[in-house]
Design an enzyme around this catalytic site. Structure first.
Site, PDB file in Angstrom:
ATOM      1  N   HIS A   1      -4.672  -5.409  -1.740  1.00  0.00           N
ATOM      2  CA  HIS A   1      -5.409  -5.114  -0.714  1.00  0.00           C
ATOM      3  C   HIS A   1      -6.251  -6.278  -0.666  1.00  0.00           C
ATOM      4  CE1 HIS A   1      -3.753  -1.105  -0.953  1.00  0.00           C
ATOM      5  NE2 HIS A   1      -4.055  -1.016   0.225  1.00  0.00           N
TER       6      HIS A   1
ATOM      7  N   SER B   1       0.932  -1.216   0.118  1.00  0.00           N
ATOM      8  CA  SER B   1       0.126   0.042  -0.164  1.00  0.00           C
ATOM      9  C   SER B   1       0.893   1.382  -0.031  1.00  0.00           C
ATOM     10  CB  SER B   1      -0.893  -0.030   1.169  1.00  0.00           C
ATOM     11  OG  SER B   1      -1.840   0.968   1.245  1.00  0.00           O
TER      12      SER B   1
ATOM     13  N   GLU C   1      -1.913  -1.839  -8.332  1.00  0.00           N
ATOM     14  CA  GLU C   1      -3.041  -2.265  -7.624  1.00  0.00           C
ATOM     15  C   GLU C   1      -3.489  -0.859  -7.080  1.00  0.00           C
ATOM     16  OE1 GLU C   1      -3.528  -2.457  -4.246  1.00  0.00           O
ATOM     17  OE2 GLU C   1      -1.890  -1.364  -3.755  1.00  0.00           O
TER      18      GLU C   1
END
Length: 304
Positions: free
Chosen positions: A271, A113, A209
Protein backbone atom coordinates in the site's frame (compact mmCIF):
# COMPACT_ATOMS: atom_id res chain seq x y z
CA UNK A 1 6.52 -21.60 -18.39
CA UNK A 2 4.95 -18.14 -18.45
CA UNK A 3 6.70 -15.44 -20.41
CA UNK A 4 6.20 -11.92 -19.12
CA UNK A 5 6.89 -10.36 -22.50
CA UNK A 6 4.15 -9.82 -25.07
CA UNK A 7 1.29 -8.83 -22.75
CA UNK A 8 1.53 -5.19 -23.80
CA UNK A 9 1.75 -5.52 -27.56
CA UNK A 10 -0.43 -3.07 -29.46
CA UNK A 11 -3.40 -5.39 -29.95
CA UNK A 12 -3.36 -7.24 -26.61
CA UNK A 13 -6.71 -7.80 -24.92
CA UNK A 14 -7.00 -7.51 -21.16
CA UNK A 15 -9.98 -7.77 -18.82
CA UNK A 16 -10.93 -5.75 -15.73
CA UNK A 17 -13.09 -7.40 -13.06
CA UNK A 18 -14.14 -6.56 -9.49
CA UNK A 19 -13.69 -9.64 -7.27
CA UNK A 20 -13.54 -7.63 -4.03
CA UNK A 21 -14.87 -4.23 -3.04
CA UNK A 22 -16.83 -1.77 -5.19
CA UNK A 23 -14.82 0.55 -7.40
CA UNK A 24 -15.52 4.23 -7.88
CA UNK A 25 -16.95 4.50 -11.40
CA UNK A 26 -14.99 7.65 -12.31
CA UNK A 27 -11.68 6.30 -11.03
CA UNK A 28 -12.18 2.97 -12.82
CA UNK A 29 -13.12 4.73 -16.05
CA UNK A 30 -9.89 6.73 -15.97
CA UNK A 31 -7.89 3.60 -15.13
CA UNK A 32 -9.41 1.72 -18.07
CA UNK A 33 -8.69 4.66 -20.38
CA UNK A 34 -5.04 4.63 -19.32
CA UNK A 35 -4.75 0.95 -20.15
CA UNK A 36 -6.41 1.66 -23.49
CA UNK A 37 -3.89 4.44 -23.99
CA UNK A 38 -1.22 1.75 -24.17
CA UNK A 39 -2.99 0.39 -27.24
CA UNK A 40 -4.67 -2.50 -25.46
CA UNK A 41 -8.26 -3.56 -25.87
CA UNK A 42 -9.91 -3.58 -22.44
CA UNK A 43 -12.95 -5.72 -21.62
CA UNK A 44 -14.70 -4.62 -18.43
CA UNK A 45 -16.64 -7.35 -16.63
CA UNK A 46 -20.42 -6.90 -16.86
CA UNK A 47 -20.71 -6.81 -13.05
CA UNK A 48 -17.63 -4.66 -12.40
CA UNK A 49 -19.69 -1.75 -11.03
CA UNK A 50 -22.41 -3.76 -9.30
CA UNK A 51 -23.53 -2.99 -5.75
CA UNK A 52 -25.50 -5.03 -3.23
CA UNK A 53 -26.88 -4.84 0.31
CA UNK A 54 -23.45 -5.47 1.81
CA UNK A 55 -21.79 -2.20 0.81
CA UNK A 56 -18.24 -3.52 1.04
CA UNK A 57 -18.81 -6.00 -1.81
CA UNK A 58 -18.88 -5.24 -5.54
CA UNK A 59 -22.10 -7.17 -6.20
CA UNK A 60 -23.18 -10.71 -5.47
CA UNK A 61 -20.54 -13.38 -4.90
CA UNK A 62 -21.76 -15.49 -7.82
CA UNK A 63 -21.62 -12.53 -10.22
CA UNK A 64 -18.11 -11.53 -9.14
CA UNK A 65 -16.91 -15.12 -9.48
CA UNK A 66 -18.54 -15.45 -12.90
CA UNK A 67 -16.83 -12.29 -14.17
CA UNK A 68 -13.43 -13.51 -12.97
CA UNK A 69 -13.86 -16.97 -14.45
CA UNK A 70 -15.21 -15.69 -17.76
CA UNK A 71 -12.29 -13.28 -18.12
CA UNK A 72 -9.69 -15.92 -17.31
CA UNK A 73 -11.28 -18.49 -19.60
CA UNK A 74 -11.65 -16.08 -22.55
CA UNK A 75 -8.98 -17.20 -25.04
CA UNK A 76 -8.60 -13.63 -26.31
CA UNK A 77 -7.61 -12.28 -22.90
CA UNK A 78 -3.91 -12.16 -21.99
CA UNK A 79 -4.18 -10.57 -18.56
CA UNK A 80 -6.86 -9.99 -15.94
CA UNK A 81 -6.68 -6.79 -13.87
CA UNK A 82 -8.59 -6.63 -10.60
CA UNK A 83 -10.30 -3.26 -10.30
CA UNK A 84 -9.45 -2.72 -6.63
CA UNK A 85 -9.02 -4.48 -3.29
CA UNK A 86 -11.10 -3.92 -0.19
CA UNK A 87 -12.72 -7.18 0.83
CA UNK A 88 -14.51 -10.10 -0.77
CA UNK A 89 -12.09 -12.12 -2.91
CA UNK A 90 -11.88 -14.99 -0.41
CA UNK A 91 -15.66 -15.44 -0.65
CA UNK A 92 -15.22 -16.49 -4.31
CA UNK A 93 -12.73 -19.33 -3.86
CA UNK A 94 -15.39 -22.01 -3.44
CA UNK A 95 -17.45 -20.71 -6.37
CA UNK A 96 -14.78 -20.92 -9.07
CA UNK A 97 -14.55 -23.91 -11.41
CA UNK A 98 -10.84 -24.54 -11.02
CA UNK A 99 -10.85 -27.31 -13.63
CA UNK A 100 -12.14 -24.83 -16.22
CA UNK A 101 -9.57 -22.26 -15.08
CA UNK A 102 -6.75 -24.80 -15.48
CA UNK A 103 -8.01 -25.73 -18.94
CA UNK A 104 -7.85 -22.10 -20.02
CA UNK A 105 -4.06 -22.15 -19.84
CA UNK A 106 -1.66 -19.63 -18.29
CA UNK A 107 -2.15 -15.88 -18.33
CA UNK A 108 -1.59 -13.07 -15.83
CA UNK A 109 -3.63 -11.96 -12.82
CA UNK A 110 -2.81 -8.46 -11.53
CA UNK A 111 -3.86 -6.96 -8.20
CA UNK A 112 -2.92 -6.47 -4.56
CA UNK A 113 -4.29 -6.09 -1.02
CA UNK A 114 -7.45 -8.25 -0.79
CA UNK A 115 -6.42 -9.87 -4.09
CA UNK A 116 -3.88 -11.79 -2.00
CA UNK A 117 -6.63 -14.40 -1.58
CA UNK A 118 -6.63 -14.90 -5.35
CA UNK A 119 -2.84 -14.84 -5.64
CA UNK A 120 -2.67 -17.63 -3.09
CA UNK A 121 -5.51 -19.65 -4.63
CA UNK A 122 -4.11 -19.29 -8.15
CA UNK A 123 -0.74 -20.53 -6.88
CA UNK A 124 -2.33 -23.57 -5.23
CA UNK A 125 -4.92 -24.40 -7.90
CA UNK A 126 -3.26 -23.27 -11.13
CA UNK A 127 0.46 -23.08 -10.35
CA UNK A 128 0.86 -19.84 -12.30
CA UNK A 129 2.85 -16.73 -11.35
CA UNK A 130 0.71 -13.65 -10.64
CA UNK A 131 1.60 -9.98 -10.44
CA UNK A 132 1.24 -8.16 -7.12
CA UNK A 133 0.71 -4.64 -8.40
CA UNK A 134 -1.54 -1.60 -8.76
CA UNK A 135 -5.14 -1.72 -9.97
CA UNK A 136 -7.08 0.48 -12.42
CA UNK A 137 -9.84 1.27 -9.92
CA UNK A 138 -7.26 2.73 -7.54
CA UNK A 139 -6.00 6.32 -7.67
CA UNK A 140 -2.44 5.14 -8.35
CA UNK A 141 -3.61 4.34 -11.88
CA UNK A 142 -7.02 6.05 -12.11
CA UNK A 143 -6.26 9.29 -10.28
CA UNK A 144 -7.41 12.61 -11.74
CA UNK A 145 -3.88 13.85 -12.36
CA UNK A 146 -2.82 10.70 -14.19
CA UNK A 147 -1.16 7.52 -12.95
CA UNK A 148 1.50 7.83 -10.26
CA UNK A 149 4.64 7.79 -12.47
CA UNK A 150 6.90 5.43 -10.50
CA UNK A 151 4.04 2.99 -9.87
CA UNK A 152 2.95 3.05 -13.52
CA UNK A 153 6.46 2.58 -14.90
CA UNK A 154 7.17 -0.26 -12.47
CA UNK A 155 4.01 -2.09 -13.51
CA UNK A 156 4.82 -1.74 -17.20
CA UNK A 157 8.39 -2.90 -16.60
CA UNK A 158 7.20 -5.95 -14.67
CA UNK A 159 4.74 -6.87 -17.43
CA UNK A 160 7.46 -6.49 -20.06
CA UNK A 161 9.89 -8.72 -18.17
CA UNK A 162 12.27 -5.87 -17.30
CA UNK A 163 11.48 -5.20 -13.66
CA UNK A 164 14.21 -3.41 -11.73
CA UNK A 165 15.26 -4.50 -8.22
CA UNK A 166 13.07 -3.13 -5.43
CA UNK A 167 15.09 -1.46 -2.68
CA UNK A 168 14.08 -1.32 0.98
CA UNK A 169 15.31 0.90 3.79
CA UNK A 170 16.34 -1.49 6.56
CA UNK A 171 17.68 -4.95 7.32
CA UNK A 172 16.32 -7.01 10.20
CA UNK A 173 18.49 -10.10 9.67
CA UNK A 174 21.53 -10.04 7.34
CA UNK A 175 22.15 -12.51 4.54
CA UNK A 176 21.09 -13.53 1.05
CA UNK A 177 18.37 -15.94 -0.02
CA UNK A 178 16.79 -17.19 -3.23
CA UNK A 179 13.43 -18.83 -3.64
CA UNK A 180 9.97 -18.51 -5.11
CA UNK A 181 8.36 -15.31 -3.80
CA UNK A 182 5.08 -16.08 -2.03
CA UNK A 183 2.67 -14.12 0.11
CA UNK A 184 1.03 -10.70 0.06
CA UNK A 185 -1.25 -9.03 2.57
CA UNK A 186 -0.69 -10.43 6.06
CA UNK A 187 -4.36 -10.22 7.09
CA UNK A 188 -5.47 -12.23 4.08
CA UNK A 189 -2.75 -14.84 4.48
CA UNK A 190 -3.70 -15.36 8.12
CA UNK A 191 -7.38 -15.64 7.18
CA UNK A 192 -6.57 -18.55 4.84
CA UNK A 193 -5.12 -20.69 7.63
CA UNK A 194 -7.13 -23.88 7.96
CA UNK A 195 -8.33 -23.79 4.34
CA UNK A 196 -7.10 -25.67 1.27
CA UNK A 197 -5.34 -22.46 0.27
CA UNK A 198 -3.37 -22.08 3.50
CA UNK A 199 0.01 -20.46 2.78
CA UNK A 200 3.27 -22.37 3.02
CA UNK A 201 6.64 -20.66 2.74
CA UNK A 202 8.63 -23.90 2.70
CA UNK A 203 11.65 -23.39 0.43
CA UNK A 204 10.38 -19.92 -0.48
CA UNK A 205 10.79 -16.23 0.22
CA UNK A 206 7.84 -14.90 2.20
CA UNK A 207 6.55 -11.47 1.22
CA UNK A 208 4.37 -9.67 3.80
CA UNK A 209 2.68 -6.25 4.03
CA UNK A 210 -0.43 -4.69 5.54
CA UNK A 211 -2.39 -1.52 6.18
CA UNK A 212 -4.32 -0.15 9.14
CA UNK A 213 -3.31 -2.86 11.63
CA UNK A 214 -2.07 -2.04 15.13
CA UNK A 215 1.21 -3.74 16.12
CA UNK A 216 -0.56 -6.18 18.45
CA UNK A 217 -2.73 -7.32 15.53
CA UNK A 218 0.36 -7.79 13.37
CA UNK A 219 1.76 -9.86 16.25
CA UNK A 220 -1.42 -11.93 16.40
CA UNK A 221 -1.47 -12.68 12.68
CA UNK A 222 2.23 -13.55 12.54
CA UNK A 223 1.75 -15.80 15.56
CA UNK A 224 -1.15 -17.51 13.82
CA UNK A 225 0.96 -18.19 10.72
CA UNK A 226 3.88 -19.38 12.84
CA UNK A 227 1.70 -21.75 14.86
CA UNK A 228 0.05 -23.02 11.66
CA UNK A 229 3.51 -23.99 10.34
CA UNK A 230 3.44 -21.55 7.42
CA UNK A 231 7.03 -20.44 8.06
CA UNK A 232 8.51 -23.94 8.29
CA UNK A 233 11.40 -24.14 5.82
CA UNK A 234 11.22 -20.47 4.80
CA UNK A 235 14.41 -19.26 3.09
CA UNK A 236 14.04 -15.51 3.56
CA UNK A 237 11.51 -12.77 4.24
CA UNK A 238 10.77 -9.57 2.30
CA UNK A 239 8.70 -7.00 4.18
CA UNK A 240 6.76 -4.40 2.23
CA UNK A 241 4.79 -1.36 3.39
CA UNK A 242 3.01 -1.09 6.76
CA UNK A 243 0.81 1.94 6.18
CA UNK A 244 -1.03 3.18 9.29
CA UNK A 245 0.31 0.28 11.35
CA UNK A 246 2.08 2.38 13.97
CA UNK A 247 5.63 1.12 14.45
CA UNK A 248 5.44 -2.58 13.50
CA UNK A 249 9.18 -3.23 13.54
CA UNK A 250 9.57 -4.29 17.19
CA UNK A 251 6.89 -6.92 16.56
CA UNK A 252 8.37 -7.95 13.21
CA UNK A 253 11.79 -8.40 14.82
CA UNK A 254 10.38 -10.31 17.76
CA UNK A 255 8.40 -12.74 15.63
CA UNK A 256 10.70 -13.14 12.62
CA UNK A 257 14.29 -12.86 13.85
CA UNK A 258 14.15 -16.25 15.63
CA UNK A 259 13.56 -17.93 12.25
CA UNK A 260 17.23 -17.22 11.48
CA UNK A 261 16.75 -16.33 7.82
CA UNK A 262 17.58 -13.08 5.97
CA UNK A 263 14.95 -10.35 6.35
CA UNK A 264 14.83 -7.13 4.29
CA UNK A 265 12.24 -4.48 5.12
CA UNK A 266 10.83 -1.16 3.99
CA UNK A 267 10.20 -2.31 0.42
CA UNK A 268 7.71 0.02 -1.33
CA UNK A 269 5.40 -2.87 -2.19
CA UNK A 270 1.84 -3.19 -0.92
CA UNK A 271 0.00 0.00 0.00
CA UNK A 272 1.05 3.61 -0.15
CA UNK A 273 2.74 5.47 -2.97
CA UNK A 274 4.68 4.55 -4.97
CA UNK A 275 3.66 0.93 -5.27
CA UNK A 276 6.19 -1.31 -6.98
CA UNK A 277 5.11 -4.48 -8.77
CA UNK A 278 6.53 -7.90 -7.92
CA UNK A 279 5.87 -11.35 -9.30
CA UNK A 280 4.52 -13.94 -6.89
CA UNK A 281 5.16 -17.56 -7.80
CA UNK A 282 8.44 -16.73 -9.53
CA UNK A 283 12.01 -17.15 -8.35
CA UNK A 284 13.43 -14.08 -6.68
CA UNK A 285 16.30 -13.14 -4.42
CA UNK A 286 16.78 -10.91 -1.40
CA UNK A 287 20.17 -9.43 -0.58
CA UNK A 288 20.57 -7.52 2.66
CA UNK A 289 23.86 -5.94 1.54
CA UNK A 290 21.94 -3.97 -1.08
CA UNK A 291 18.67 -4.23 0.91
CA UNK A 292 16.89 -5.34 -2.24
CA UNK A 293 14.46 -7.80 -3.75
CA UNK A 294 15.27 -8.89 -7.28
CA UNK A 295 13.53 -11.13 -9.80
CA UNK A 296 11.72 -12.73 -11.38
CA UNK A 297 13.93 -15.53 -12.57
CA UNK A 298 11.67 -17.83 -14.53
CA UNK A 299 12.25 -21.50 -13.83
CA UNK A 300 9.46 -23.91 -14.65
CA UNK A 301 10.58 -26.54 -12.15
CA UNK A 302 10.93 -24.16 -9.19
CA UNK A 303 8.28 -21.47 -9.80
CA UNK A 304 5.29 -23.53 -8.68
Amino acid sequence: MIETTGFLHHDATVAVVSPSGPADAAVLKRGVERLEGLGMKVIVGPHALDRQDLPYLAGEDAARAADLQAAWCDPAVSAVFCARGGYGAARLLGLIDWDAMRAAGPKVLIGSSDITALHQAFAVELGVPTLHGPMPGNVLIGGEQGPEPVTWDAMLAALSGAAAPVTGDRVLVPGRAEGVLTGGNLSLLASLCGTRHQPSFDGRIAFLEDIGEEPYRVDRMLTQLLQAGAFAGVRGIALGSWVDCGDPYPVLRDRLEPLGVPVVAGLPVGHGSPQMSVWLGALGAIDTESCSLTGPYWNEDQAR
